[in-house]
Design an enzyme around this catalytic site. Sequence first.
Site, PDB file in Angstrom:
ATOM      1  N   TYR A   1       0.831  -1.207   0.000  1.00  0.00           N
ATOM      2  CA  TYR A   1       0.000   0.000   0.000  1.00  0.00           C
ATOM      3  C   TYR A   1       0.865   1.256   0.000  1.00  0.00           C
ATOM      4  CZ  TYR A   1      -2.849  -3.818   1.757  1.00  0.00           C
ATOM      5  OH  TYR A   1      -3.441  -5.037   1.923  1.00  0.00           O
TER       6      TYR A   1
ATOM      7  N   TYR B   1     -13.731  -6.218   3.578  1.00  0.00           N
ATOM      8  CA  TYR B   1     -12.389  -6.383   3.018  1.00  0.00           C
ATOM      9  C   TYR B   1     -12.067  -7.869   3.024  1.00  0.00           C
ATOM     10  CZ  TYR B   1      -7.393  -6.571   2.393  1.00  0.00           C
ATOM     11  OH  TYR B   1      -6.146  -6.896   1.922  1.00  0.00           O
TER      12      TYR B   1
ATOM     13  N   ASP C   1     -15.171 -15.455   6.187  1.00  0.00           N
ATOM     14  CA  ASP C   1     -13.759 -15.114   6.055  1.00  0.00           C
ATOM     15  C   ASP C   1     -13.193 -14.880   7.454  1.00  0.00           C
ATOM     16  OD1 ASP C   1     -11.306 -13.929   5.712  1.00  0.00           O
ATOM     17  OD2 ASP C   1     -11.969 -12.446   4.250  1.00  0.00           O
TER      18      ASP C   1
END
Length: 425
Positions: free
Chosen positions: A15, A140, A240
């Site tokens: 990032y 996310y 997740d």
Amino acid sequence: MNYLEIDNNHLWHPYNSLPSKTPIWAVKKTKKSKIYFEDAKVLVDGMSSWWSAIHGYNNKRIYKALKKQAKTMPHIMFGGLTHEPASILAKNLVNLTGLNSVFLCDSGSVSVEVALKTAILYQKAKSKEKFKFLALENAYHGDTLGAMSVCDPKNSMHSLYGDYLSKNIFVKSPNLGFDSDFSEAIEDLKEKLTKYHQDIAAFILEPVVQGAGGMRIYNPKYLNEAKKLCEKYDILMILDEIATGFGHTKKMFAYEHSDIKPDILTIGKGLTGGTLTMAAMITSKNISDVISNSEIGVLMHGPTFMANPLACSVANASIEILLNSSWEKKVSKIENVFQTKLNKVKNSDLVKDVRCIGAIGVIELENDIYAKELQEFCVENGVWLRPFGRLFYSIVAYTISEKKLLKITNTMIEAIKYLESKHAK
């Protein structure tokens, strides 16, 4: 050799730009919950290597397992071959989750990709052409293309790729709060499922804690109601647990705060105790049977380092360490410290919210402009934290001492006070 100069010229960090627009600190070594910098600074690690080093660093039993496996077989292809460490790991994961079918892969994002592909195959095996996914706002799920397509398309670091990614369907996230009202989110879910259920293969979501999309803690009872709706339309539920799994929320898996079990589960991060990269997708026997007994017959995915023996051996050691420790008690103590200490800044004009669960402590700021200042303050004061946007948070190893944990929380409090004095109106 000046490796910092090489780094600055050639290495692209996560990032980030090249060269980096933010400070990059050189690490010499790690030990337990400490990071030793090349410039002689010693920092308490408040990030547990992006939430993976659940036992701290340099664990002797993990190192022993790694060394032993390296002597016999560091790697072997998994196509047409198998080995004991992978079989033991599969059995460990089956015992922990109650699910049957394990696909071992090499990163969390890849496990999400495999989960999405599996959901599509399941629907195709039942003669249903369902290629869309349902996901939560603020979601996310990783940085690869399929995973990005189920991240929030607006409130996400991946919005730049919006025109390229598959167009999926997003529903309202449950309200913040472990005991919060989630009726509005469920109503939105009902509406979307009624309208689009013929196109949706699966609903993917992070249970109880949404991570990089806001460190949002929500009512686990939402999962109970969402699962009923998915079952009504034969839509799979993918949970997740890459970030939340292996104890971070005081349960082995966050979904255990609810009454449900997922159809598909993705895990990673803490799986190897932060030592080697490994993840897994785990499904019910029904799903693997439906696919395997259909004309499709196979799951077309095969990473080169799938079921790497070193990673499998380390994962088995990490699971054994966790199960033989009083991790629940340790995580509860960590939660108590986070709640007691971080709530001291809840009334600050700079702070929007403070929330904690298990080994996760979060201060959400009103503004997203302070991340760099906060990080530099913490580093100068002996703590490694990596604020993200408005989120000033810590997720620690379960083995951290109370003294080091207090060092983290006190530094976070002092950092907020520093901002208050610097940016006072």
